[in-house]
Design a protein around this motif. Structure first.
Motif, mmCIF file in Angstrom:
data_model
loop_
_atom_site.group_PDB
_atom_site.id
_atom_site.type_symbol
_atom_site.label_atom_id
_atom_site.label_comp_id
_atom_site.label_asym_id
_atom_site.label_seq_id
_atom_site.Cartn_x
_atom_site.Cartn_y
_atom_site.Cartn_z
ATOM 1 N N HIS A 150 0.824 -1.206 0.000
ATOM 2 C CA HIS A 150 0.000 0.000 0.000
ATOM 3 C C HIS A 150 0.860 1.259 0.000
ATOM 4 O O HIS A 150 0.429 2.301 -0.524
ATOM 5 C CB HIS A 150 -0.961 -0.019 1.186
ATOM 6 N N GLY A 151 2.053 1.165 0.570
ATOM 7 C CA GLY A 151 2.970 2.290 0.465
ATOM 8 C C GLY A 151 3.362 2.550 -0.985
ATOM 9 O O GLY A 151 3.408 3.701 -1.445
ATOM 10 N N LYS A 152 3.632 1.491 -1.719
ATOM 11 C CA LYS A 152 3.986 1.634 -3.129
ATOM 12 C C LYS A 152 2.809 2.178 -3.941
ATOM 13 O O LYS A 152 3.001 2.935 -4.900
ATOM 14 C CB LYS A 152 4.470 0.295 -3.685
ATOM 15 N N LEU A 153 1.579 1.796 -3.563
ATOM 16 C CA LEU A 153 0.410 2.345 -4.253
ATOM 17 C C LEU A 153 0.307 3.853 -4.044
ATOM 18 O O LEU A 153 -0.266 4.567 -4.874
ATOM 19 C CB LEU A 153 -0.864 1.664 -3.753
ATOM 20 N N LEU A 154 0.864 4.346 -2.930
ATOM 21 C CA LEU A 154 0.878 5.785 -2.664
ATOM 22 C C LEU A 154 2.112 6.471 -3.248
ATOM 23 O O LEU A 154 2.296 7.672 -3.057
ATOM 24 C CB LEU A 154 0.830 6.036 -1.152
ATOM 25 N N GLY A 155 2.965 5.683 -3.936
ATOM 26 C CA GLY A 155 4.158 6.258 -4.554
ATOM 27 C C GLY A 155 5.390 6.237 -3.674
ATOM 28 O O GLY A 155 6.386 6.891 -3.979
ATOM 29 N N LEU A 156 5.342 5.483 -2.542
ATOM 30 C CA LEU A 156 6.504 5.403 -1.653
ATOM 31 C C LEU A 156 7.451 4.327 -2.185
ATOM 32 O O LEU A 156 7.324 3.155 -1.857
ATOM 33 C CB LEU A 156 6.049 5.070 -0.226
ATOM 34 N N ASP A 157 8.396 4.728 -3.009
ATOM 35 C CA ASP A 157 9.339 3.778 -3.594
ATOM 36 C C ASP A 157 10.528 3.504 -2.677
ATOM 37 O O ASP A 157 11.248 2.525 -2.858
ATOM 38 C CB ASP A 157 9.847 4.296 -4.944
ATOM 39 N N LYS A 158 10.759 4.394 -1.698
ATOM 40 C CA LYS A 158 11.851 4.199 -0.751
ATOM 41 C C LYS A 158 11.298 3.621 0.553
ATOM 42 O O LYS A 158 10.113 3.756 0.846
ATOM 43 C CB LYS A 158 12.550 5.535 -0.487
ATOM 44 N N PRO A 159 12.146 2.974 1.369
ATOM 45 C CA PRO A 159 11.678 2.420 2.649
ATOM 46 C C PRO A 159 11.011 3.499 3.505
ATOM 47 O O PRO A 159 11.500 4.626 3.605
ATOM 48 C CB PRO A 159 12.969 1.909 3.301
ATOM 49 N N PHE A 160 9.898 3.153 4.121
ATOM 50 C CA PHE A 160 9.138 4.138 4.892
ATOM 51 C C PHE A 160 8.697 3.639 6.261
ATOM 52 O O PHE A 160 8.164 4.418 7.061
ATOM 53 C CB PHE A 160 7.899 4.575 4.106
ATOM 54 N N LEU A 161 8.887 2.354 6.566
ATOM 55 C CA LEU A 161 8.376 1.832 7.830
ATOM 56 C C LEU A 161 9.107 2.399 9.052
ATOM 57 O O LEU A 161 8.539 2.452 10.145
ATOM 58 C CB LEU A 161 8.438 0.305 7.832
ATOM 59 N N ALA A 162 10.354 2.814 8.869
ATOM 60 C CA ALA A 162 11.066 3.457 9.986
ATOM 61 C C ALA A 162 10.356 4.750 10.379
ATOM 62 O O ALA A 162 10.239 5.085 11.564
ATOM 63 C CB ALA A 162 12.516 3.736 9.605
ATOM 64 N N GLU A 163 9.865 5.479 9.378
ATOM 65 C CA GLU A 163 9.118 6.702 9.649
ATOM 66 C C GLU A 163 7.826 6.378 10.396
ATOM 67 O O GLU A 163 7.435 7.066 11.344
ATOM 68 C CB GLU A 163 8.804 7.411 8.341
ATOM 69 N N ALA A 164 7.151 5.311 9.962
ATOM 70 C CA ALA A 164 5.924 4.882 10.648
ATOM 71 C C ALA A 164 6.220 4.513 12.098
ATOM 72 O O ALA A 164 5.478 4.871 13.021
ATOM 73 C CB ALA A 164 5.298 3.703 9.911
ATOM 74 N N ALA A 165 7.322 3.781 12.305
ATOM 75 C CA ALA A 165 7.686 3.346 13.656
ATOM 76 C C ALA A 165 7.959 4.536 14.561
ATOM 77 O O ALA A 165 7.488 4.586 15.709
ATOM 78 C CB ALA A 165 8.906 2.426 13.594
ATOM 79 N N ASN A 166 8.714 5.494 14.074
ATOM 80 C CA ASN A 166 9.017 6.672 14.887
ATOM 81 C C ASN A 166 7.749 7.433 15.263
ATOM 82 O O ASN A 166 7.598 7.906 16.396
ATOM 83 C CB ASN A 166 9.978 7.600 14.136
#
Length: 881
Positions: free
Chosen positions: A314-330
């Motif tokens: 779902h991140g990729k569906l929003l255009g998040l091609d780079k890792p993003f879960l660290a941002e979610a965790a923080n």
């Protein structure tokens, strides 16, 4: 007073806990998402799970009245997460009575909290009860003033056990009326209706019965209260929001990712769904990681991996091609770390676990896309428009490729999915899983019988700290989940004694083996465990004669096995201390296995250990062994033990009184058996250090007799190598280095010879190129040792031909490798290397595919090489425009 819509989720949680504390309830911390000593469930699904041992009388509750905000995780609707209401992770507010108050008080407290503390309008609250419960309706009338006809009777107002068996009873649910505008319009719309009008916010469970595996219910010795109210739902109601995702508990995360992706929330259903998925799954992953759940392909680790993959998609569906879960965790940790302190203390490890798994899945996505594109190309060539369900399942199960993504890509290219075939493949896997779970059911059956025995006979006295033998009495025998009076050889059974020298598996140390000798038979103990706290159970079979309940017995533990196990257990304590001395106090034990043959020690570490680190650790541990420190054991209250600096293990549940084991500078809480002095360990050798998960390392080591055998075997290997090389043992290393250099030189010569031979073939093939429709074409069988050199040859020939076509086949032994190269200018004239490779590969009994200018393939039909090459020429002739 009106509802205060400005209350935050954190403030609502605090008001609930403080209210019940004012009513004499002790605030207890949330238990882990990993259930303690409960094999029947993977994750904690309700606030009452940590209360089950108290409700059943297996353990003594810290207080008769308790309240908590419990971390919960439910997996039944993972694929539905993204709609307005469904969550995987949530918090359950609860109050509990263990044999203290019952229905009247539970209803009184709930009504006071809802109408006086958070000021919900009484006219909007509607209770439901079970049709056979006559008490609860009466109390609702007396306490809240409801007319009897206003109290709805629902058959589903019955709370069953979370596992295969357990405590249960009728319940009373409290619904909140959101308004007629949310209703179905029917005249009989009321709580329990499937429309959106009535929202269930609180469930008051009256624990009165125990339900066994056959569904038979018997009254509990004490009646208990368990209530559960979802914090997210209550917050939604109090804040006047349309869904739980609009509360501050989740909207904070959504807004963060809406900003990152430049995607406004609330304007597009598809992007809103993806933002909700990231909010829920991101929060869930943080709490799973904090409680020690790591990604894997089974059990709770598979749940972790599944929701992470769904979040990434779902991140990729929003255009998040780079890792993003660290941002979610923080974002989650900043939001919730104030109450759940474990999030803040483990921030770095949580982020590391999520980031590494996200990176691995990104690679999985790339692999899956490549495999899917190859599959679609093959189906196109066969003029098929449906992807077989087995292939969809293979992508999903083997490669972790989401089914939804397969569906989406297939639809874009005009394909359908064989849903029935996929479901069939999924069902076969589930049947395999159910077959594998039969042991869990058997365990549950045994637990029912063992619980009754524990109530009747009490706990087992452990004699094993002072010796390996002991006398006792058989108090119970269990066969296939049922108590029996006697067993005969060669029956398998569970034997419970009043006292035993056998150590039961716990704390990483495996259970003892040995014999139980009665007046008429011998029972061979093949394992010893404590499935229920305080109860030692001996698993094995009768080797001769008979054994009866009431028999006086003599129990004997296998001495060498226990001694070897104790050496390894004591060594884990020294290893833990050595690791903390070397790497720092952030090193935490995350699991261990202590067997007679070896020890395994898992620990949280910021980095891998080098060879020098391992040598230093081995040297330090062996110094402590030679120092022959006495191993001392002291019993003391747990708080006093922790104040002395004794180390407690992550995730372990301790009694109020604990055993503190010290040896030299090592001081730990431990209930295992140990050597009398460190010198008895003999020696210590690390044999392996590996990674088992992000931020988690594993050391495997040997002590005592196993270490001696390991060194002896290594010496024998060196002696054999020296004999083969015809040198002395001290010359083995230099001789091997010499041979390695000679082998490398010989390989370089072979490679150069192969390249020279390939170049000669290239020159001959360029001169022999055949002209087809004005284009030079080389379609030939060549000699190439591997696919890499074959690719180099193809590119080399294409360069010499200028605007030409190259098709090369080479017999590599087990298969025929195929290489196709086409000048880019010719791809504009209708030629496509991938399609050409596919056609030729199919003729070879295999397949092929790739880019328009370069492709690979192959097959196994060696008799078809020449016909396949002729097919290649015809392909060029037919497709060249």
């Amino acid at each position: 007073m009106s509802v205060d819509t400005t209350l935050t989720g954190t403030e609502i949680r605090a008001r609930f806990l403080d209210f019940y504390a004012s009513k004499g309830h002790v605030k207890v911390p949330s238990s882990s998402l990993v259930p303690h000593n409960d094999p029947t469930v993977l994750l904690t699904t309700a606030g009452m799970q940590q209360m089950i041992p108290y409700f059943l009388g297996r353990e003594t509750a810290p207080a008769a009245r308790m309240t908590s905000s419990q971390k919960c995780f439910r997996t039944t609707d993972i694929d539905k997460v993204g709609n307005q209401r469904t969550l995987t992770f949530f918090e359950m507010l609860g109050n509990f009575s263990v044999g203290d108050y019952f229905k009247r008080e539970a209803i009184t407290f709930a009504w006071e909290f809802l109408t006086k503390v958070v000021n919900l309008p009484p006219e909007r609250l509607h209770p439901t009860v079970h049709p056979e419960d006559d008490e609860a309706p009466r109390y609702w009338q007396e306490i809240a003033g409801y007319a009897d006809e206003a109290i709805v009777r629902l058959d589903e107002n019955w709370w069953g056990p979370p596992g295969a068996s357990g405590p249960c009873g009728p319940d009373s649910e409290i619904y909140y009326d959101r308004g007629v505008e949310y209703g179905c319009g029917e005249a009989d719309c009321k709580p329990g209706c499937e429309c959106e009008r009535f929202l269930e916010i609180w469930n008051l469970v009256f624990m009165q019965f125990f339900q066994d595996l056959q569904g038979v219910r018997t009254p509990l010795p004490r009646r208990n209260i368990d209530t559960g109210m979802g914090l997210e739902r209550l917050t939604m109601v109090l804040q006047g929001k349309e869904s739980v995702f609009e509360t501050d508990l989740l909207r904070t995360i959504i807004d963060r990712f809406a900003l990152i992706t430049n995607t406004p929330y609330g304007q597009n259903n598809k992007s809103d769904t993806s933002l909700r998925v990231i909010a829920d799954h991101g929060r869930a992953l943080v709490f799973l990681a904090a409680d020690g759940v790591l990604p894997s392909n089974e059990g709770r680790g598979y749940i972790f991996r599944r929701i992470l993959r769904r979040a990434v998609r779902h991140g990729k569906l929003l255009g998040l091609d780079k890792p993003f879960l660290a941002e979610a965790a923080n974002t989650v940790i900043d939001l919730m770390g104030g109450y759940y302190s474990e999030l803040e203390t483990q921030r770095e490890r949580i982020i590391e676990v999520l980031s590494l798994e996200e990176k691995k899945f990104s690679q999985t996505l790339d692999t899956g896309l490549s495999l899917l594109n190859e599959l679609l190309l093959d189906l196109k060539q066969k003029q098929q428009t449906t992807i077989p369900g087995a292939e969809v399942f293979r992508l999903y199960d083997t490669h972790g490729f989401p089914v939804e993504l397969t569906q989406e890509i297939a639809s874009e290219q005009g394909f359908k999915i064989d849903d029935a075939g996929f479901e069939e493949a999924m069902q076969r896997q589930q049947e395999r899983s159910r077959a594998g779970a039969s042991n869990t059911f058997a365990q549950a059956a045994d637990d029912v019988a063992l619980t009754e025995i524990l109530k009747r006979e009490g706990t087992t006295m452990f004699l094993g700290y002072s010796g390996l033998t002991g006398s006792g009495k058989v108090v119970a025998l269990v066969v296939d989940g049922n108590e029996v009076e006697s067993i005969s050889a060669p029956q398998q059974a569970l034997v419970i004694l009043d006292q035993t020298p056998f150590y039961a598996e716990s704390g990483g140390q495996i259970g003892d083996h040995g014999d139980i000798i009665g007046p008429m038979g011998i029972f061979q103990v093949q394992d010893t465990r404590k499935p229920i706290k305080g109860q030692y159970v001996h698993y094995g079979h009768l080797t001769e004669g008979h054994l009866r309940v009431g028999d006086a017995i003599q129990a004997t533990v296998i001495e060498n096995r226990r001694a070897d196990t104790m050496r390894n257990h004591s060594a884990t304590h020294l290893l833990h201390k050595a690791l903390r001395d070397l790497l720092g106090p952030q090193v935490q034990q995350r699991g261990s296995l202590v067997e007679p043959e070896r020890l395994r020690f898992d620990f949280a570490s910021p980095r891998p250990l080098t060879s020098a680190d391992l040598a230093q650790i081995d040297a330090q541990i062996n110094r402590w062994i030679r120092a022959d420190y006495p191993v001392k054991t002291t019993l003391m209250p747990i708080q006093e033990a922790l104040q002395t600096g004794a180390m407690a293990l992550f995730g372990e549940k301790y009694d109020d009184t604990v055993r503190v084991v010290s040896m030299g500078q090592s001081v730990e809480l431990c209930g295992g058996t140990h050597c009398a002095t460190t010198g008895q360990i003999g020696s210590y050798i690390t044999i392996q250090e590996t990674s088992v998960a992000a931020g988690i390392r594993r050391i495997e080591a040997l002590t005592g007799r196993a270490a001696e055998a390991y060194l002896r075997q290594r010496r024998e290997v060196v002696d054999r190598i020296a004999s083969t090389l015809q040198v002395q043992t001290d010359q083995v290393e230099s001789r091997i280095e010499q041979l390695v250099q000679e082998l490398a030189a010989a390989r370089r010569q072979i490679v150069q010879y192969q390249r020279n031979e390939a170049q000669a073939q290239v020159q001959q093939l360029v001169l022999a190129a055949e002209e087809i429709a004005g284009v030079p074409v080389v379609a030939a069988s060549v000699q190439a040792p591997d696919a890499k050199l074959l690719r180099d040859m193809g590119e080399n020939i294409r360069t010499h031909l200028k605007q030409g076509v190259v098709v090369l086949a080479s017999d590599l032994g087990e298969r025929i490798a195929l290489q196709v190269n086409i000048d880019p200018a010719l791809t504009k004239r209708g030629l496509h290397a991938g399609k050409l490779a596919g056609a030729v590969g199919e003729r070879l009994g295999g397949k092929g595919g790739g880019r328009p200018d370069a492709a690979q393939g192959g097959g196994k039909d060696k008799t078809a090489i020449q016909p396949a090459l002729e097919l290649a020429k015809a392909f060029v002739r037919d497709n060249l425009k």
